[in-house]
Design an enzyme around this catalytic site. Structure first.
Site, PDB file in Angstrom:
ATOM      1  N   ASP A   1       9.258   2.573   1.743  1.00 28.92           N
ATOM      2  CA  ASP A   1       8.090   3.301   2.229  1.00 28.92           C
ATOM      3  C   ASP A   1       7.962   3.037   3.728  1.00 28.92           C
ATOM      4  O   ASP A   1       7.519   1.973   4.152  1.00 28.92           O
ATOM      5  CB  ASP A   1       6.846   2.824   1.463  1.00 28.92           C
ATOM      6  CG  ASP A   1       5.580   3.532   1.930  1.00 28.92           C
ATOM      7  OD1 ASP A   1       5.592   4.119   3.016  1.00 28.92           O
ATOM      8  OD2 ASP A   1       4.576   3.473   1.191  1.00 28.92           O
TER       9      ASP A   1
ATOM     10  N   LYS B   1       2.618  10.080   8.351  1.00 30.49           N
ATOM     11  CA  LYS B   1       1.861   9.645   9.531  1.00 30.49           C
ATOM     12  C   LYS B   1       2.362  10.214  10.865  1.00 30.49           C
ATOM     13  O   LYS B   1       1.951  11.275  11.275  1.00 30.49           O
ATOM     14  CB  LYS B   1       1.828   8.122   9.558  1.00 30.49           C
ATOM     15  CG  LYS B   1       0.873   7.549   8.496  1.00 30.49           C
ATOM     16  CD  LYS B   1       0.571   6.116   8.758  1.00 30.49           C
ATOM     17  CE  LYS B   1      -0.339   5.462   7.743  1.00 30.49           C
ATOM     18  NZ  LYS B   1      -1.748   5.759   7.920  1.00 30.49           N
TER      19      LYS B   1
ATOM     20  N   PHE C   1       0.859  -1.189   0.000  1.00 25.78           N
ATOM     21  CA  PHE C   1       0.000   0.000   0.000  1.00 25.78           C
ATOM     22  C   PHE C   1       0.888   1.229   0.000  1.00 25.78           C
ATOM     23  O   PHE C   1       1.714   1.411   0.894  1.00 25.78           O
ATOM     24  CB  PHE C   1      -0.944   0.032   1.214  1.00 25.78           C
ATOM     25  CG  PHE C   1      -1.934   1.164   1.109  1.00 25.78           C
ATOM     26  CD1 PHE C   1      -3.109   1.004   0.390  1.00 25.78           C
ATOM     27  CD2 PHE C   1      -1.671   2.403   1.684  1.00 25.78           C
ATOM     28  CE1 PHE C   1      -4.014   2.067   0.240  1.00 25.78           C
ATOM     29  CE2 PHE C   1      -2.569   3.469   1.547  1.00 25.78           C
ATOM     30  CZ  PHE C   1      -3.738   3.290   0.837  1.00 25.78           C
TER      31      PHE C   1
HETATM   32  N1  PLP Z   1       2.365   4.229   2.513  1.00 27.32           N
HETATM   33  C1  PLP Z   1       2.006   3.441   3.534  1.00 27.32           C
HETATM   34  C2  PLP Z   1       2.906   2.324   3.942  1.00 27.32           C
HETATM   35  C3  PLP Z   1       0.810   3.665   4.215  1.00 27.32           C
HETATM   36  O1  PLP Z   1       0.461   2.870   5.229  1.00 27.32           O
HETATM   37  C4  PLP Z   1      -0.005   4.746   3.811  1.00 27.32           C
HETATM   38  C5  PLP Z   1      -1.294   4.997   4.469  1.00 27.32           C
HETATM   39  O2  PLP Z   1      -1.856   4.161   5.120  1.00 27.32           O
HETATM   40  C6  PLP Z   1       0.409   5.533   2.734  1.00 27.32           C
HETATM   41  C7  PLP Z   1       1.603   5.252   2.121  1.00 27.32           C
HETATM   42  C8  PLP Z   1      -0.435   6.690   2.267  1.00 27.32           C
HETATM   43  O3  PLP Z   1      -0.352   7.728   3.175  1.00 27.32           O
HETATM   44  P1  PLP Z   1      -1.406   8.941   3.110  1.00 27.32           P
HETATM   45  O4  PLP Z   1      -2.733   8.386   3.464  1.00 27.32           O
HETATM   46  O5  PLP Z   1      -0.879   9.920   4.119  1.00 27.32           O
HETATM   47  O6  PLP Z   1      -1.370   9.470   1.726  1.00 27.32           O
END
Ligand code: PLP
Length: 404
Positions: free
Chosen positions: A214, A243, A127
């Site tokens: 990520d 986050k 994700f």
């Molecule tokens: N990357 C990871 C690993 C995530 O868990 C999330 C959101 O849950 C995102 C990217 C996307 O982040 P945002 O919702 O702040 O765009």
């Protein structure tokens, strides 16, 4: 009728205020927050030191523009470089934007080497966000459905499978980077094996690819180190964060080492809000509090306590497949879709989440105490047992004790 677009299946509760790991709804009912806004509120709610710093900054300066120098952005850039070992930082407002920056860096890097159609290896069940590029990188057909055409330039492989990456390397000359979560959060709290990152680093070195991690969910102390990659001794080329970095004030960062650190030139990328004085003040204070209060150590201790207790109370129970995670990123995998546990927990005054249909996920604040962890176990285990036995939880949940 609500005028807000219908993008979320919201639970029927609205919170009015918070204190530490506790939230109060509009009816005055109290909840123990074992989700922290999905890994955002690492310091819990209304942390007095952060509140004071934010109030001071709001009274002084919220936003100017990246047309001008921003001292707090420089300061947070320095601090992030120091704790990550990477050299440069781009500031934005969210995780998907941080990953967009990483994807653009990888494409620039490819073009610099004369590759006209650069490709990035991404993982099944990954994700990375909801923008079109990050949705394409995300490994969920369900999330992508209806938004085609997706973007070209991504190659998907199974997670935690070095051989699959090697096969792509042998056959695809357009690959320039790998984008991967070390612990797949939304994918079901799936932890890669110990040597995976070292293996990816070796492949990236061999083929001159960028290793891009990520850490939007796993970063900022959640796994017990500043970043999950720091358990491995491997240095990545690009790391994205969001986050938990500013405890709820929107912020995202894409951090890079050479050869990616100096790829962006003026005009290549930008963000109106990215790295404004308020967000950077929040980020700096959040990092300082995590350090001063020893919250990475706490994440390890409380995470071990939670996993240990959950394992001892649930292991061997038919229907419980696994209890896993790192630090305060914890998943309990069941053998069937278990979304209703979220509602039962809510009734019992506990906030948890279910991801990938069958995984109960805990992402408590880094400030969680032993007593709060014990309370989570005491409330959650009977709910899971009752769910697995397909019967309502026995007895009425007891009201929560006062927070310490
Ligand atoms: N990357 C990871 C690993 C995530 O868990 C999330 C959101 O849950 C995102 C990217 C996307 O982040 P945002 O919702 O702040 O765009």
């Amino acid at each position: 009728m609500s005028h807000v677009m219908n993008t979320y299946a919201r639970l029927p509760v609205a919170f009015e205020r918070g204190e530490g790991a506790w939230l109060w709804d509009t009816q005055g009912k109290r909840y123990l927050d074992a989700l922290a806004g999905i890994a955002v509120n690492g310091l819990g709610h209304a942390h007095p030191r952060l509140t004071a710093r934010l109030q001071e900054q709001v009274g002084r300066l919220v936003h100017t523009s990246n047309l001008y120098e921003i001292a707090l952005q420089e300061e947070l850039g320095d601090r992030l470089a120091e704790i990550s070992g990477l050299e440069s930082v781009f500031f934005c407002n969210s995780g998907c934007e941080a990953n967009e920056a990483a994807i653009k860096l990888a494409r620039l890097y490819g073009h610099k080497q004369g590759i006209e159609a650069p490709a990035i290896i991404v993982m099944e069940k990954a994700f990375h966000g909801r923008t079109i590029a990050t949705l394409t990188a995300t490994g969920s057909r369900k999330a992508q459905a209806g938004f085609e055409p997706l973007l070209a330039g991504f190659v998907r492989v199974p997670f935690d499978d070095l051989e699959a990456v090697r096969r792509v390397a042998a056959n695809n000359r357009n690959v320039v980077a790998i984008l991967v979560e070390l612990i797949q959060g939304e994918g079901g709290v799936i932890v890669c094996h110990n040597d995976y990152l070292k293996g990816l680093r070796a492949i990236c070195d061999e083929y001159k690819w960028l290793l891009m991690l990520d850490e939007v969910q796993s970063g900022t102390g959640r796994t017990g180190k500043w970043f999950a990659f720091q358990y491995s001794g491997v240095k990545p080329d690009v790391v994205t964060l969001a986050k938990g970095l500013a405890n709820g004030v929107p912020i995202g960062t894409c951090m890079a080492a050479e050869p990616a650190a100096t790829l962006f030139k003026p005009g290549n990328h930008g963000s109106t809000f990215g790295g404004n004085p308020l967000a950077c003040a929040a980020g700096l204070e959040t990092l300082a509090i995590i350090e001063d209060e020893g919250l990475t150590r706490n994440a390890i201790a409380i995470g071990e306590l939670l996993r240990g207790q959950l394992r001892s109370r649930l292991s061997g129970m038919p229907g419980v497949k696994d209890v896993r995670g790192a630090g305060l990123m914890i998943g309990i995998e069941l053998d069937s879709p278990c979304g209703e546990i979220v509602e039962r927990a809510l009734e019992a005054g506990l906030l948890v989440n279910v991801t990938a249909d069958t995984v109960v996920r805990l992402l408590p604040p880094l400030i969680f105490t032993t007593e709060e962890a014990q309370l989570v176990v005491d409330r959650l285990v009977p709910l899971i047992v009752a769910f697995l036995e397909r019967q309502p939880a026995s007895g009425t949940p007891q009201p929560a004790p006062q927070p310490a």
